[in-house]
Design a protein around this motif. Structure first.
Motif, PDB file in Angstrom:
ATOM      1  N   HIS A 278       0.816  -1.221   0.000  1.00 37.19           N
ATOM      2  CA  HIS A 278       0.000   0.000   0.000  1.00 37.19           C
ATOM      3  C   HIS A 278       0.848   1.269   0.000  1.00 37.19           C
ATOM      4  CE1 HIS A 278       0.856  -0.340   4.356  1.00 37.19           C
ATOM      5  NE2 HIS A 278       0.703   0.970   4.372  1.00 37.19           N
ATOM      6  N   CYS A 279       2.158   1.148   0.188  1.00 34.41           N
ATOM      7  CA  CYS A 279       3.054   2.308   0.188  1.00 34.41           C
ATOM      8  C   CYS A 279       3.546   2.661  -1.207  1.00 34.41           C
ATOM      9  CB  CYS A 279       4.271   2.046   1.079  1.00 34.41           C
ATOM     10  SG  CYS A 279       3.865   1.642   2.779  1.00 34.41           S
ATOM     11  N   ASN A 283       4.500   4.313  -9.670  1.00 36.28           N
ATOM     12  CA  ASN A 283       5.871   3.985 -10.056  1.00 36.28           C
ATOM     13  C   ASN A 283       5.859   3.198 -11.363  1.00 36.28           C
ATOM     14  OD1 ASN A 283       7.431   4.724  -7.423  1.00 36.28           O
ATOM     15  ND2 ASN A 283       5.684   3.515  -6.734  1.00 36.28           N
ATOM     16  N   ALA A 284       6.985   3.192 -12.053  1.00 35.53           N
ATOM     17  CA  ALA A 284       7.134   2.382 -13.266  1.00 35.53           C
ATOM     18  C   ALA A 284       8.280   1.408 -13.041  1.00 35.53           C
ATOM     19  CB  ALA A 284       7.416   3.270 -14.470  1.00 35.53           C
ATOM     20  N   VAL A 285       8.017   0.124 -13.272  1.00 32.42           N
ATOM     21  CA  VAL A 285       9.009  -0.920 -13.035  1.00 32.42           C
ATOM     22  C   VAL A 285       9.274  -1.634 -14.362  1.00 32.42           C
ATOM     23  CG1 VAL A 285       9.613  -2.933 -11.669  1.00 32.42           C
ATOM     24  CG2 VAL A 285       8.093  -1.199 -10.702  1.00 32.42           C
ATOM     25  N   PHE A 286      10.489  -1.497 -14.861  1.00 35.07           N
ATOM     26  CA  PHE A 286      10.867  -2.099 -16.132  1.00 35.07           C
ATOM     27  C   PHE A 286      11.742  -3.330 -15.876  1.00 35.07           C
ATOM     28  CE2 PHE A 286       9.967   2.300 -17.041  1.00 35.07           C
ATOM     29  CZ  PHE A 286       9.280   2.259 -18.249  1.00 35.07           C
ATOM     30  N   GLU A 295      -1.296  -2.475  -7.152  1.00 34.55           N
ATOM     31  CA  GLU A 295      -1.995  -1.790  -8.229  1.00 34.55           C
ATOM     32  C   GLU A 295      -1.600  -0.311  -8.234  1.00 34.55           C
ATOM     33  OE1 GLU A 295      -4.080  -3.179 -10.513  1.00 34.55           O
ATOM     34  OE2 GLU A 295      -3.464  -5.108  -9.686  1.00 34.55           O
ATOM     35  N   GLY A 296      -1.997   0.363  -9.320  1.00 33.92           N
ATOM     36  CA  GLY A 296      -1.685   1.790  -9.413  1.00 33.92           C
ATOM     37  C   GLY A 296      -0.285   2.074  -9.885  1.00 33.92           C
ATOM     38  N   ASN A 297       0.398   1.046 -10.411  1.00 38.57           N
ATOM     39  CA  ASN A 297       1.755   1.187 -10.922  1.00 38.57           C
ATOM     40  C   ASN A 297       1.838   0.551 -12.306  1.00 38.57           C
ATOM     41  OD1 ASN A 297       3.303   2.136  -8.314  1.00 38.57           O
ATOM     42  ND2 ASN A 297       1.993   0.437  -7.678  1.00 38.57           N
ATOM     43  N   PHE A 298       2.949   0.773 -12.982  1.00 37.73           N
ATOM     44  CA  PHE A 298       3.156   0.249 -14.331  1.00 37.73           C
ATOM     45  C   PHE A 298       4.287  -0.769 -14.292  1.00 37.73           C
ATOM     46  CE2 PHE A 298       5.623   0.601 -18.308  1.00 37.73           C
ATOM     47  CZ  PHE A 298       4.652   0.229 -19.232  1.00 37.73           C
ATOM     48  N   ARG A 336      -0.574   3.083 -15.774  1.00 41.26           N
ATOM     49  CA  ARG A 336      -1.629   2.088 -15.674  1.00 41.26           C
ATOM     50  C   ARG A 336      -3.007   2.753 -15.687  1.00 41.26           C
ATOM     51  NH1 ARG A 336      -1.979  -3.283 -12.092  1.00 41.26           N
ATOM     52  NH2 ARG A 336      -0.162  -3.627 -13.378  1.00 41.26           N
ATOM     53  N   ASP A 337      -3.091   3.960 -15.111  1.00 41.25           N
ATOM     54  CA  ASP A 337      -4.366   4.666 -15.073  1.00 41.25           C
ATOM     55  C   ASP A 337      -4.726   5.269 -16.421  1.00 41.25           C
ATOM     56  OD1 ASP A 337      -3.643   5.987 -11.782  1.00 41.25           O
ATOM     57  OD2 ASP A 337      -4.545   4.089 -12.375  1.00 41.25           O
TER      58      ASP A 337
END
Length: 338
Positions: A278-279, A283-286, A295-298, A336-337
Motif C-alpha cells: 500500500h506504500c 511507479n514504473a518498473v521495467f 496496483e496503481g503502478n506500471f 496504468r491509469d
C-alpha cells in the motif's frame, strides 16, 4: 550594537595562517578559517563566506563543533571558488568533514575524499547542515553518514561509493535531493541509502546505480522503522554485472514510494522489490513483472520506455528521456491509469 556584514574570508595553498584572510592575504589551512569564524560568533550578523581557491587541503585533526556554528541570521558558508577544483581530504582515521553538534553551516562545491572513513559525518545533534554540489569519494566507508541530526540536506552531490552512499540513523526532517551515484565502484558492499529510526526523511530526484551486488537501493533496518519517509522521483538502475539486488527493502508501513522508475532487468540478475504494497504508487518498473505487485503502478518486462526509446545509454546511465519520464510520473496519473 551588532552590525550586519556580509563577511568573506579566503583560503589558498599559497596563503599563510598568519594572514588576515582577505583575498589578497588569504589563510592557508582549514583550521585557520575555522578560527576566524569562531572569533565572529558573538558580535556578528550576516552570512560568513569562506572561499577556497583551487587546490588540495587537509582536514587532519579538524573537527567542526558547536563553536564553529553559524546561526539563522548568520549562516556560515564554506565553498569552492571553482566547484570541483578544491579537494578536501583526511589522511588519518577520521572523516574528512567531521561535524559534531554543528549548526547552520553549508559546504558547497568541494571534492571530498576519504580512504578509511566516511567523507562527511554529522553527529551529536547537528542541525541545518547543507552539503551541496559536492563530489564524495569514499574508498572503504560511507560517503555521508548522519546520527542524531535534524534539518540537514544533501543536495546535488555525486558519489563514488565504497560502502554505501548514505547512512541516516535517528535523524529527522532531512532531505537527500538531486544526488547521483557514479562509477563501477558504486554500492560495492551495501545499500545506496540505509535508514534507521528516522522521521520525515525525503529522498527525491536521485539516481542510484546498483553495481557490484549491493543489498539494496534503499533499505531500512528491521525493528527500527523510519516513519513518514518519502521516496519520490528517483531512478534505480539494476546491476549490469549480474548478481542479486533489492531496489527497495523495507517493512516500514509509513513509507511513501511514489513516481519512481526502477530499471531492474540486466544481465543475469535477480531483482526484487520488498515493501508494504500500500506504500507503492505511481511507479514504473521495467524488467520485472509480478501479479502480486501493488496496483496503481506500471510493470513491464521490457527495459525501454513506452515509445520504445532506451532507458539507459551505453554506459548504463539513465538517458535524458528516462529522467524526463520520472517527472511525468510524479506530476500526472500513472501509466496504468492512462
Amino acid at each position: 550594537s551588532i552590525m550586519y556584514h556580509d563577511t568573506k574570508y579566503y583560503v589558498s595553498e599559497n596563503g599563510s595562517d598568519r594572514n588576515n584572510g582577505s583575498e589578497k592575504h588569504p589563510f592557508k589551512s582549514v583550521s585557520a578559517a575555522k578560527r576566524a569564524v569562531n572569533s565572529l560568533r558573538f558580535d556578528h550578523e550576516g552570512p560568513i563566506h569562506i572561499i577556497f581557491k583551487d587546490g588540495v587541503y587537509s582536514t587532519d585533526g579538524c573537527v567542526f563543533s558547536a563553536g564553529d556554528s553559524g546561526s539563522d541570521t548568520s549562516p556560515v558558508i564554506y565553498r569552492a571558488e571553482n566547484p570541483g577544483e578544491v579537494r578536501l581530504f583526511a589522511s588519518n582515521a577520521q572523516p574528512t568533514l567531521d561535524l559534531s553538534a554543528l549548526a547552520y553551516v553549508t559546504f558547497e562545491g568541494f571534492v571530498v575524499e576519504s580512504d578509511e572513513k566516511s567523507c562527511v559525518r554529522m553527529s551529536n545533534g547537528c542541525h541545518h547542515i547543507n552539503i551541496a554540489d559536492c563530489i564524495a569519494i569514499s574508498n572503504k566507508s560511507y560517503d555521508f553518514e548522519a546520527y542524531d541530526s535534524s534539518y540537514c540536506s544533501i543536495i546535488g552531490c555525486a558519489v563514488h561509493t565504497g560502502l554505501a552512499c548514505c547512512l541516516l540513523s535517528r535523524c529527522s526532517d532531512c532531505t537527500i535531493s538531486g544526488c547521483r551515484a557514479l562509477g563501477k565502484k558504486t554500492l560495492r558492499k551495501n545499500s545506496a541509502l540505509i535508514m534507521e529510526d528516522c522521521c520525515s526523511t525525503i529522498v527525491e530526484c536521485c539516481i542510484f546505480l546498483m553495481s557490484d551486488n549491493p543489498v539494496a537501493g534503499i533499505s531500512t533496518v528491521d525493528g527500527h522503522p523510519s516513519k513518514d519517509t518519502v521516496i519520490r522521483s528517483n531512478i534505480f538502475v539494476g546491476n549490469p554485472n549480474g548478481g542479486n539486488a533489492f531496489a527497495i527493502s523495507s517493512t516500514d508501513s509509513s513509507m511513501h514510494i511514489r513516481g519512481n522508475v526502477f530499471i531492474l532487468k540486466t544481465s543475469g540478475q535477480k531483482t526484487h522489490i520488498e515493501f508494504p504494497p500500500h506504500c507503492f504508487d505511481k511507479n514504473a518498473v521495467f524488467g520485472f513483472t509480478d501479479s502480486k505487485m501493488a496496483e496503481g503502478n506500471f510493470y513491464t518486462e521490457s527495459i525501454t520506455l513506452p515509445d520504445s526509446s532506451p532507458l539507459l545509454d551505453e554506459n548504463m546511465q539513465p538517458t535524458d528521456e528516462a529522467i524526463d519520464y520520472v517527472c511525468l510520473l510524479y506530476t500526472s496519473p500513472s501509466p496504468r491509469d492512462a
